[in-house]
Motif scaffolding. Structure first.
Motif, PDB file in Angstrom:
ATOM      1  N   SER A 145       0.824  -1.210   0.000  1.00  0.00           N
ATOM      2  CA  SER A 145       0.000   0.000   0.000  1.00  0.00           C
ATOM      3  C   SER A 145       0.858   1.260   0.000  1.00  0.00           C
ATOM      4  O   SER A 145       0.494   2.277  -0.594  1.00  0.00           O
ATOM      5  CB  SER A 145      -1.018  -0.011   1.142  1.00  0.00           C
ATOM      6  OG  SER A 145      -0.399  -0.320   2.356  1.00  0.00           O
ATOM      7  N   LEU A 199     -10.605  -8.636  -2.042  1.00  0.00           N
ATOM      8  CA  LEU A 199     -10.898  -7.313  -2.603  1.00  0.00           C
ATOM      9  C   LEU A 199     -11.316  -6.325  -1.522  1.00  0.00           C
ATOM     10  O   LEU A 199     -11.085  -5.122  -1.644  1.00  0.00           O
ATOM     11  CB  LEU A 199     -12.002  -7.421  -3.656  1.00  0.00           C
ATOM     12  CG  LEU A 199     -11.621  -8.214  -4.920  1.00  0.00           C
ATOM     13  CD1 LEU A 199     -12.837  -8.344  -5.840  1.00  0.00           C
ATOM     14  CD2 LEU A 199     -10.470  -7.538  -5.662  1.00  0.00           C
ATOM     15  N   GLU A 200     -11.928  -6.860  -0.452  1.00  0.00           N
ATOM     16  CA  GLU A 200     -12.576  -5.966   0.505  1.00  0.00           C
ATOM     17  C   GLU A 200     -11.712  -5.616   1.713  1.00  0.00           C
ATOM     18  O   GLU A 200     -12.194  -4.994   2.646  1.00  0.00           O
ATOM     19  CB  GLU A 200     -13.874  -6.605   1.012  1.00  0.00           C
ATOM     20  CG  GLU A 200     -14.848  -6.978  -0.102  1.00  0.00           C
ATOM     21  CD  GLU A 200     -15.267  -5.754  -0.893  1.00  0.00           C
ATOM     22  OE1 GLU A 200     -15.362  -4.667  -0.294  1.00  0.00           O
ATOM     23  OE2 GLU A 200     -15.475  -5.873  -2.116  1.00  0.00           O
ATOM     24  N   GLN A 220      -9.148  -4.147   4.565  1.00  0.00           N
ATOM     25  CA  GLN A 220      -8.799  -2.816   5.053  1.00  0.00           C
ATOM     26  C   GLN A 220      -7.374  -2.507   4.604  1.00  0.00           C
ATOM     27  O   GLN A 220      -6.472  -3.322   4.780  1.00  0.00           O
ATOM     28  CB  GLN A 220      -8.872  -2.831   6.592  1.00  0.00           C
ATOM     29  CG  GLN A 220      -8.745  -1.464   7.229  1.00  0.00           C
ATOM     30  CD  GLN A 220     -10.008  -0.628   7.024  1.00  0.00           C
ATOM     31  OE1 GLN A 220     -11.094  -1.164   6.858  1.00  0.00           O
ATOM     32  NE2 GLN A 220      -9.841   0.689   6.991  1.00  0.00           N
ATOM     33  N   ARG A 221      -7.130  -1.344   3.991  1.00  0.00           N
ATOM     34  CA  ARG A 221      -5.764  -1.013   3.553  1.00  0.00           C
ATOM     35  C   ARG A 221      -5.349   0.360   4.061  1.00  0.00           C
ATOM     36  O   ARG A 221      -6.186   1.238   4.236  1.00  0.00           O
ATOM     37  CB  ARG A 221      -5.680  -1.018   2.022  1.00  0.00           C
ATOM     38  CG  ARG A 221      -5.978  -2.363   1.462  1.00  0.00           C
ATOM     39  CD  ARG A 221      -5.643  -2.567   0.017  1.00  0.00           C
ATOM     40  NE  ARG A 221      -5.885  -3.977  -0.251  1.00  0.00           N
ATOM     41  CZ  ARG A 221      -7.064  -4.482  -0.593  1.00  0.00           C
ATOM     42  NH1 ARG A 221      -8.100  -3.695  -0.773  1.00  0.00           N
ATOM     43  NH2 ARG A 221      -7.216  -5.776  -0.753  1.00  0.00           N
ATOM     44  N   GLU A 279      -5.901   4.030   0.153  1.00  0.00           N
ATOM     45  CA  GLU A 279      -7.029   3.659  -0.696  1.00  0.00           C
ATOM     46  C   GLU A 279      -6.549   3.339  -2.109  1.00  0.00           C
ATOM     47  O   GLU A 279      -5.783   4.100  -2.702  1.00  0.00           O
ATOM     48  CB  GLU A 279      -8.062   4.790  -0.740  1.00  0.00           C
ATOM     49  CG  GLU A 279      -9.369   4.317  -1.337  1.00  0.00           C
ATOM     50  CD  GLU A 279     -10.532   5.147  -0.784  1.00  0.00           C
ATOM     51  OE1 GLU A 279     -11.619   5.060  -1.374  1.00  0.00           O
ATOM     52  OE2 GLU A 279     -10.331   5.862   0.211  1.00  0.00           O
ATOM     53  N   PRO A 311      -7.829   2.451  -5.961  1.00  0.00           N
ATOM     54  CA  PRO A 311      -9.027   2.479  -6.818  1.00  0.00           C
ATOM     55  C   PRO A 311      -9.530   1.058  -7.083  1.00  0.00           C
ATOM     56  O   PRO A 311      -8.737   0.175  -7.431  1.00  0.00           O
ATOM     57  CB  PRO A 311      -8.513   3.127  -8.112  1.00  0.00           C
ATOM     58  CG  PRO A 311      -7.330   3.948  -7.685  1.00  0.00           C
ATOM     59  CD  PRO A 311      -6.717   3.212  -6.532  1.00  0.00           C
ATOM     60  N   ALA A 312     -10.813   0.862  -6.902  1.00  0.00           N
ATOM     61  CA  ALA A 312     -11.387  -0.487  -6.988  1.00  0.00           C
ATOM     62  C   ALA A 312     -11.121  -1.142  -8.340  1.00  0.00           C
ATOM     63  O   ALA A 312     -10.939  -2.359  -8.427  1.00  0.00           O
ATOM     64  CB  ALA A 312     -12.883  -0.431  -6.700  1.00  0.00           C
ATOM     65  N   ASP A 313     -11.081  -0.338  -9.401  1.00  0.00           N
ATOM     66  CA  ASP A 313     -10.907  -0.955 -10.724  1.00  0.00           C
ATOM     67  C   ASP A 313      -9.486  -1.460 -10.959  1.00  0.00           C
ATOM     68  O   ASP A 313      -9.213  -2.117 -11.959  1.00  0.00           O
ATOM     69  CB  ASP A 313     -11.322   0.023 -11.836  1.00  0.00           C
ATOM     70  CG  ASP A 313     -10.506   1.294 -11.805  1.00  0.00           C
ATOM     71  OD1 ASP A 313      -9.908   1.593 -10.744  1.00  0.00           O
ATOM     72  OD2 ASP A 313     -10.443   1.988 -12.836  1.00  0.00           O
ATOM     73  N   LEU A 367      -7.970  -3.290  -8.534  1.00  0.00           N
ATOM     74  CA  LEU A 367      -7.819  -4.490  -7.707  1.00  0.00           C
ATOM     75  C   LEU A 367      -8.281  -5.744  -8.426  1.00  0.00           C
ATOM     76  O   LEU A 367      -9.287  -5.735  -9.136  1.00  0.00           O
ATOM     77  CB  LEU A 367      -8.609  -4.324  -6.409  1.00  0.00           C
ATOM     78  CG  LEU A 367      -8.098  -3.269  -5.435  1.00  0.00           C
ATOM     79  CD1 LEU A 367      -9.079  -3.108  -4.283  1.00  0.00           C
ATOM     80  CD2 LEU A 367      -6.712  -3.636  -4.916  1.00  0.00           C
ATOM     81  N   THR A 368      -7.530  -6.830  -8.205  1.00  0.00           N
ATOM     82  CA  THR A 368      -7.933  -8.121  -8.746  1.00  0.00           C
ATOM     83  C   THR A 368      -7.431  -9.209  -7.814  1.00  0.00           C
ATOM     84  O   THR A 368      -6.428  -9.025  -7.139  1.00  0.00           O
ATOM     85  CB  THR A 368      -7.365  -8.357 -10.158  1.00  0.00           C
ATOM     86  OG1 THR A 368      -7.617  -9.720 -10.525  1.00  0.00           O
ATOM     87  CG2 THR A 368      -5.854  -8.150 -10.177  1.00  0.00           C
ATOM     88  N   THR A 369      -8.127 -10.329  -7.795  1.00  0.00           N
ATOM     89  CA  THR A 369      -7.606 -11.465  -7.038  1.00  0.00           C
ATOM     90  C   THR A 369      -6.881 -12.433  -7.970  1.00  0.00           C
ATOM     91  O   THR A 369      -6.351 -13.435  -7.525  1.00  0.00           O
ATOM     92  CB  THR A 369      -8.750 -12.229  -6.337  1.00  0.00           C
ATOM     93  OG1 THR A 369      -9.710 -12.603  -7.329  1.00  0.00           O
ATOM     94  CG2 THR A 369      -9.414 -11.358  -5.276  1.00  0.00           C
TER      95      THR A 369
END
Lengths: 435, 435
Positions: free
Chosen positions: A20, A51-52, A54-55, A58, A60-62, A64-66
């Motif tokens: 992070s 994906l969810e 706590q980091r 922050e 951006p959600a787009d 992130l990938t598993t």
């Protein structure tokens, strides 16, 4: 500043405390990074376990990938130029790094465990792919060690590396030295302050330091040393009395990673040792790390700084990223590995050390002579003996000159069998002195 | 190991204590160098002032020439790939380096005076020629600083550099601290032991340190700072009483090179200062050097080692040689300069410092209030005051909080005019603390 639309695509594997901070620095330093690299550096994806989660920063959600493998393969944003691996551990980190190199990406990793266990596989894959593999963050966190050893000293011969490379154990030993506390109390305080894990084994038993010793020895001596080659002893047996004894001889106890070059062979070991307070390593306090290097021409060098932590480690990762990105643009590679020397690894018994031995003996004539003879029979020369009489018994503190570890171990084993010896209360190696 | 007959031709300019060690290392390390570079490194000529001079290392007579310009031009052994400049001084070093770059050679130099006075000209020439210019040996001798600042920290923001970069003055101050000697006696001892020149001006008046401060500031902040931009004070005014006073506040006096980044502007200065004994720089003893770096993400780093000497400096030169030789073979360049930031240089008056001021005053009521008012009028906040009464007068030691140097200077000037102030006996800056 950036050269037109040219951008280098970066995939980040792992988004814990280091990852992070990498995201944060990539964002905050974007302008400087572009200037230093000569092109924009674009984060195209961050592989995470959940994906969810706590980091600290922050993301951006787009991004992130598993699907780490897919991200490396280029399923998300096309081929990736640079892969940063901060997952840690052996698998899936190794497979992902190998896949990245095969697909033509350069790699930056902070993964000391993997490098120490199976660095060869990674370096060979990088060589074959013609890509960079940088790992500054894997040894001593933010402290620049990789380039100094690999480049700055490339015209010199490094003969010895002494490192304080684990902040947890240095904090504990520093507390014991400062407050007189025993190991258990100092560990508890380290845990309360967040310097030690709930399960502190990897740190206090020297596993973490041993992995770093393997990497340092490989770097310093241009050969391959793995964690399995490293003799390892932790600090859990170090007592308040040992620390006090060190103090009495003007020394301090540190957990040292020691890499030696002797007659063309290398040795690497991790164990607690007494070093003189005047030695630069003695002044390394708290959770700080330092690497002390002896070389033929440059003499004595020391590198000091924070050995862990999200932001410091991320700083080291970003430094590597700039280098591999520049190399990528220039279609070249960095100095890379130079494991041409292929040196033998000496077993611990053959390494040269000094011992500080505390012995409870009967207080009667001839005791000192008998103890001295036990050392002499193993060919171990004594530097100093200090005797403290106590009622009906006496206490001897013997400091040896340099001898092989096996001769010293045999001496101690023999001492324990002697009738006049009530107990060998402490045995500790002494480093950083002259003889 | 070497790639067929490929060899890189090296010309060495200068053969004093550094140059002769370069010759020795090039010979003794030839095998390792070839392995690390990927080609043989061949010394084709050594330019000297006098062919017959006494040298530490024997140099084959057929390599020696007094025609440095001809050697660089390729009159002797054809075009030269790499030029090492260890002549020092401004001319002819500058012309020779420029000629080398123009003729297509890469350059390694140890010339701090030239870099600090006219680095821009050299860097622009290197840029234009598309060649490397490396200068690790020009700052802090053998201590790796160039790559850590330029590469390892390339993803971070350096905010401050504090350096002990002159071994002579550190030796003198260390002697004063250890033995209680005055400046003159400590200087004499340094001269007897070979740590100081017969004419010690360049060292004790801070000229040498100022040149290094300019180079460090340029490197750390990606801008251009010249020696003329550096505020410079030497150590010849430091008294045994100052050193004693520092000791009483748990500090030690060091000659520091200080480079700061504040609000996008830089400052660079060299002056004696008190630093707390717990600061890592306080443990730098004798003629050793160290560079302490503060950065936003990595935190505090320190690089320690020998700052001078033939062999250590030659080690740094050879490290650079390996890098530029590798780059030469790969037809690329190293990270090079990154003076993109083009920052303003703050005048000394605007830099933030703390002061330690010793004042002899009349011992009468209201004196402390009057002195405190003098500080307050300039907006300088006081951290501590220590008063020592002595017969009919008294002695005050005031340590200020951080304020601009001009406000502090104005305060001291005002104190000197006050009736109750008999003498301001000592003024020294305080660094390395919190406030």
């Amino acid at each position: 500043m950036s050269e037109g639309d040219k951008a280098l695509k970066v995939a980040l594997l792992g988004c814990g405390s280091v990852g992070s901070q990498v995201v944060r620095l990539l964002t905050e330093q974007a302008g400087d990074l572009a200037a230093r690299v000569g092109a924009r550096v674009e984060l195209v994806g961050v592989a995470v376990r959940r994906l969810e989660a706590q980091r600290e920063v922050e993301v951006p959600a787009d991004l992130l990938t598993t699907d780490a493998a897919g991200l490396v393969r280029g399923d998300f944003a096309g081929p990736v130029d640079l892969v940063i691996e901060v997952i840690g551990g052996i698998e899936p980190a190794r497979s992902l790094i190998l896949a990245a190199l095969e697909s033509g990406a350069s790699v930056v990793t902070a993964n000391k465990a993997l490098l120490a266990e199976d660095g060869s596989t990674l370096f060979e894959a990088a060589e074959k792919a013609g890509r960079d593999l940088y790992y500054e963050a894997a040894v001593a966190g933010a402290i620049p060690i990789l380039r100094p050893l690999r480049e700055s000293l490339a015209g010199d011969t490094v003969t010895r590396v002494l490192g304080i490379v684990n902040g947890t154990t240095n904090f504990i030993l520093d507390q014991m030295d400062t407050t007189g506390a025993g190991f258990a109390d100092a560990l508890e305080e380290a845990q309360e302050l967040g310097y030690a894990e709930a399960d502190p084994t990897a740190d206090v038993e020297g596993f973490d330091a041993a992995a770093k010793a393997a990497i340092l020895a490989s770097l310093a001596f241009h050969t391959r040393v793995t964690a399995a080659d490293v003799h390892r002893e932790g600090i859990s047996e170090v007592t308040a009395a040992d620390v006090q004894s060190a103090r009495e001889m003007g020394a301090v106890v540190k957990l040292l990673a020691i890499c030696d070059l002797r007659d063309g062979a290398v040795s690497a070991r991790v164990h607690p040792a007494m070093i003189p307070r005047a030695h630069p390593l003695a002044s390394v306090r708290g959770a700080f790390n330092a690497v002390f290097v002896e070389s033929e021409a440059a003499g004595e060098l020391m590198f000091y700084g924070p050995g862990a932590g999200g932001a410091p480690t991320a700083s080291a990762v970003l430094g590597d990223l700039v280098t591999v990105a520049r190399n990528r643009l220039a279609e070249t590679r960095g100095a890379g590995e130079s494991s041409y020397a292929d040196r033998a690894v000496l077993p611990m018994g053959e390494t040269l050390t000094r011992y500080h031995v505390s012995i409870d003996v009967d207080d009667r004539p001839g005791v000192l002579a008998a103890v001295a003879t036990a050392f002499a029979e193993q060919g171990v020369s004594i530097q100093t003996v200090r005797q403290e009489g106590r009622e009906d018994d006496a206490h001897l503190v013997v400091v040896s000159h340099r001898a092989t570890d096996s001769a010293l171990a045999a001496t101690v084993a023999h001492l324990r069998t002697m009738e006049i010896v009530r107990d060998v209360t402490s045995v500790m190696r002494v480093e950083g002195g002259d003889e």
